[in-house]
Design a protein around this motif. Structure first.
Motif, PDB file in Angstrom:
ATOM      1  N   TRP A 101      68.330  76.601  -5.529  1.00 14.19           N
ATOM      2  CA  TRP A 101      67.583  77.565  -4.703  1.00 14.19           C
ATOM      3  C   TRP A 101      67.923  77.374  -3.226  1.00 14.19           C
ATOM      4  CZ3 TRP A 101      63.831  76.069  -1.115  1.00 14.19           C
ATOM      5  CH2 TRP A 101      63.107  77.102  -0.534  1.00 14.19           C
ATOM      6  N   ALA A 102      67.897  76.118  -2.779  1.00 14.18           N
ATOM      7  CA  ALA A 102      68.189  75.825  -1.375  1.00 14.18           C
ATOM      8  C   ALA A 102      69.636  76.155  -1.037  1.00 14.18           C
ATOM      9  CB  ALA A 102      67.898  74.356  -1.077  1.00 14.18           C
ATOM     10  N   ALA A 103      70.545  75.874  -1.959  1.00 13.33           N
ATOM     11  CA  ALA A 103      71.961  76.153  -1.717  1.00 13.33           C
ATOM     12  C   ALA A 103      72.207  77.643  -1.532  1.00 13.33           C
ATOM     13  CB  ALA A 103      72.796  75.602  -2.862  1.00 13.33           C
ATOM     14  N   VAL A 104      71.525  78.462  -2.324  1.00 12.12           N
ATOM     15  CA  VAL A 104      71.655  79.918  -2.169  1.00 12.12           C
ATOM     16  C   VAL A 104      71.151  80.334  -0.797  1.00 12.12           C
ATOM     17  CG1 VAL A 104      70.755  82.143  -2.992  1.00 12.12           C
ATOM     18  CG2 VAL A 104      71.585  80.435  -4.630  1.00 12.12           C
ATOM     19  N   LYS A 105      70.016  79.774  -0.376  1.00 10.37           N
ATOM     20  CA  LYS A 105      69.462  80.096   0.946  1.00 10.37           C
ATOM     21  C   LYS A 105      70.428  79.705   2.058  1.00 10.37           C
ATOM     22  CE  LYS A 105      65.134  81.251  -0.104  1.00 10.37           C
ATOM     23  NZ  LYS A 105      64.598  82.547   0.167  1.00 10.37           N
ATOM     24  N   MET A 106      71.169  78.589   1.855  1.00  8.02           N
ATOM     25  CA  MET A 106      72.092  78.099   2.876  1.00  8.02           C
ATOM     26  C   MET A 106      73.462  78.766   2.771  1.00  8.02           C
ATOM     27  SD  MET A 106      71.185  74.044   3.233  1.00  8.02           S
ATOM     28  CE  MET A 106      71.292  73.610   1.503  1.00  8.02           C
TER      29      MET A 106
END
Length: 107
Positions: free
Chosen positions: A36-41
């Motif tokens: 999830w965080a990787a997609v946001k970044m």
């Protein structure tokens, strides 16, 4: 006396299985949270996979979720994403539900 011993062993096995399941759910939750965080970044698929693994590893630093939350808030803030601790905790809770559902559906 063997009936009591058998019951004791059964409870010990049940406890061990429950602990293993909780560990696996938590690891899956952390992986989903990392994704999830990787997609946001805006990370690439390869970077996403590596980052999700790093989030799972971060959970082994100390007991509880604070190490994972600290990592995500720090990494996402460094990447220019406007997020705070409550936002990460909310995502953590959401991913915990997804991870638990994945294990229930697999059984």
């Amino acid at each position: 006396m063997t009936t009591f011993d058998d019951r004791e062993r059964a409870f010990e096995n049940m406890f061990a299985n429950d602990q293993e399941l909780q560990f696996r759910i938590q690891a899956r939750r952390n992986r989903l949270l990392g994704e999830w965080a990787a997609v946001k970044m805006g990370l690439t698929p390869e970077e996403t996979d590596a980052y999700a693994k790093a989030v799972v590893q971060a959970d082994f630093e100390e007991a509880g979720d604070e190490d994972v939350i600290r990592k995500l808030v720090g990494d996402m803030t460094s990447a220019g994403i406007d997020i705070d601790e409550p936002g990460v905790r909310a995502a953590l809770d959401e991913q915990a539900v997804v991870a638990r559902r994945m294990f229930i559906e697999a059984q």
